[in-house]
Enzyme design. Structure first.
Site, PDB file in Angstrom:
ATOM      1  N   LYS A  54      15.639  -1.769  -0.722  1.00  0.00           N
ATOM      2  CA  LYS A  54      15.585  -0.520  -1.488  1.00  0.00           C
ATOM      3  C   LYS A  54      16.870   0.280  -1.286  1.00  0.00           C
ATOM      4  O   LYS A  54      17.429   0.834  -2.238  1.00  0.00           O
ATOM      5  CB  LYS A  54      14.351   0.300  -1.063  1.00  0.00           C
ATOM      6  CG  LYS A  54      13.040  -0.318  -1.553  1.00  0.00           C
ATOM      7  CD  LYS A  54      11.783   0.305  -0.938  1.00  0.00           C
ATOM      8  CE  LYS A  54      10.537  -0.439  -1.425  1.00  0.00           C
ATOM      9  NZ  LYS A  54       9.280   0.040  -0.847  1.00  0.00           N
ATOM     10  N   GLN A  98       7.362   3.908   3.928  1.00  0.00           N
ATOM     11  CA  GLN A  98       6.972   2.504   3.738  1.00  0.00           C
ATOM     12  C   GLN A  98       5.599   2.251   4.353  1.00  0.00           C
ATOM     13  O   GLN A  98       5.325   2.643   5.492  1.00  0.00           O
ATOM     14  CB  GLN A  98       8.039   1.586   4.367  1.00  0.00           C
ATOM     15  CG  GLN A  98       7.839   0.110   4.099  1.00  0.00           C
ATOM     16  CD  GLN A  98       7.965  -0.278   2.615  1.00  0.00           C
ATOM     17  OE1 GLN A  98       8.683   0.357   1.859  1.00  0.00           O
ATOM     18  NE2 GLN A  98       7.261  -1.302   2.214  1.00  0.00           N
ATOM     19  N   ASP A 121       6.926   7.433  -4.767  1.00  0.00           N
ATOM     20  CA  ASP A 121       6.048   6.268  -4.664  1.00  0.00           C
ATOM     21  C   ASP A 121       4.742   6.492  -5.427  1.00  0.00           C
ATOM     22  O   ASP A 121       3.974   5.551  -5.636  1.00  0.00           O
ATOM     23  CB  ASP A 121       5.709   6.019  -3.191  1.00  0.00           C
ATOM     24  CG  ASP A 121       6.227   4.680  -2.706  1.00  0.00           C
ATOM     25  OD1 ASP A 121       6.564   3.837  -3.556  1.00  0.00           O
ATOM     26  OD2 ASP A 121       6.287   4.483  -1.482  1.00  0.00           O
TER      27      ASP A 121
HETATM   28  N1  GUN Z   1       4.170  -1.420   0.878  1.00  0.00           N
HETATM   29  C1  GUN Z   1       3.935  -2.373  -0.063  1.00  0.00           C
HETATM   30  N2  GUN Z   1       4.308  -1.936  -1.277  1.00  0.00           N
HETATM   31  C2  GUN Z   1       4.772  -0.694  -1.116  1.00  0.00           C
HETATM   32  C3  GUN Z   1       5.298   0.279  -2.008  1.00  0.00           C
HETATM   33  O1  GUN Z   1       5.409   0.106  -3.222  1.00  0.00           O
HETATM   34  N3  GUN Z   1       5.688   1.449  -1.441  1.00  0.00           N
HETATM   35  C4  GUN Z   1       5.562   1.695  -0.119  1.00  0.00           C
HETATM   36  N4  GUN Z   1       5.939   2.868   0.337  1.00  0.00           N
HETATM   37  N5  GUN Z   1       5.077   0.829   0.727  1.00  0.00           N
HETATM   38  C5  GUN Z   1       4.686  -0.363   0.225  1.00  0.00           C
END
Ligand code: GUN
Length: 294
Positions: A54, A98, A121
């Site tokens: 990311k 995350q 998110d």
């Molecule tokens: N863990 C798995 N997919 C995601 C996501 O799209 N965002 C976040 N923050 N954590 C994740």
């Protein structure tokens, strides 16, 4: 006839280029660029990889990123303090915590502490709540579900009035993608581990979104001829022929399904790249909104 392959990598690259141009225009007009804060708690290898990807994607689009790597035994209070600090930081337009967080952390309380305007998110309970109601636009929609819809749209696949089957009901993918399909006027069925006669349900699908995390569970003879198949699964399976000792497969048996489906996403290279592209999109939209507010 073999299915058309929905090339998520290429579609995501197009979107990332669109975003890069938006960011360049923002820099020119306002002397500002979008900023994304990433919060990683503990040392899960998969989470570390996702956050690294990311941050790299941000850099390529001209988006600033601020990495916060925190110890796995951080207290709830200290983690909340980090989120509140990021809420108050004007250089940060989006906050990504995350998931999953360690068991001793109340993840709902952490997600609820993120400022709504920075919830790129889309997991804040209010954004999820709005997503779950009619005509209550959430400020942000979760990235993987949004990426699934974008893949359908950019591949010219009609959603309205068609039978959509979602396999899986997770908070991150299954439930939000189901709501998005419903908002787009699909006739929706959500299947899960207790569903009776899963193959028969899946055979109804004009659009199938598979998000259960079970390697190659969906077989070719479960697929309705001509259906669009969006495979969200990323599963590592042992493979002695691969130098890494494993290979990644989806929730759908790709080689079988492509003989029957009309269109299908590969794994890897389907949904995965779209998640990051949507995060960049949400972050850039967050920055544009912040600049509009002045
Ligand atoms: N863990 C798995 N997919 C995601 C996501 O799209 N965002 C976040 N923050 N954590 C994740």
């Amino acid at each position: 006839m073999k299915a058309k392959i929905i090339d998520g990598k290429a579609i995501a690259a197009t979107i990332r280029e669109e975003i890069r141009q938006d960011v360049a225009r923002m820099r020119e007009a306002h002397g500002r660029v979008p900023g994304l804060a990433t919060v990683l708690v503990g040392a899960r290898k998969d989470s570390e990889t996702y956050v690294r990807m990311k941050k790299k994607a941000c850099a390529e689009a001209g988006i600033e990123s601020f990495g916060h790597e925190l110890p796995g035994d951080i207290s709830q209070e200290d983690l909340l303090a980090v989120v509140k600090g990021l809420n108050a930081d004007p250089a940060v337009h989006g906050i990504l915590v995350q998931l999953p967080l360690p068991d001793h952390i109340d993840d709902e309380a952490i997600l609820a502490a993120i400022s709504l305007e920075k919830d790129v998110d889309g997991f804040h309970p209010l954004n999820i709540g709005r997503l779950s109601m009619k005509r209550r636009d959430p400020l942000f929609v979760p990235c993987t579900p949004k990426g699934c819809i974008e893949l359908l749209d950019r591949s010219g696949i009609e959603i309205s009035g068609r039978n959509a089957v979602v396999l899986g009901r997770s908070n991150i993918v299954g439930l939000p993608v189901a709501m998005l399909l419903l908002h787009r006027n699909a006739t929706l069925t959500v299947c899960h581990s207790r569903t009776a006669d899963l193959p028969a349900m899946v055979r109804q699908a004009d659009i199938l979104v598979a998000a259960v995390g079970r390697p190659e569970m969906v077989r070719g003879d479960w697929i309705k001829p001509g259906a669009a198949v969006i495979d969200v699964g990323v599963n590592a399976v042992d493979d002695a022929d691969d130098p890494r000792g494993y290979r990644l497969v989806g929730d759908v048996a790709f080689d079988e399904a492509r003989e029957v489906a009309g269109a299908i996403t590969p794994v890897p290279g389907g949904v995965g790249p779209m998640t990051i592209a949507m995060l960049l999109r949400n972050t850039t939209d967050a920055a544009a909104r912040a600049l509009d507010r002045g």
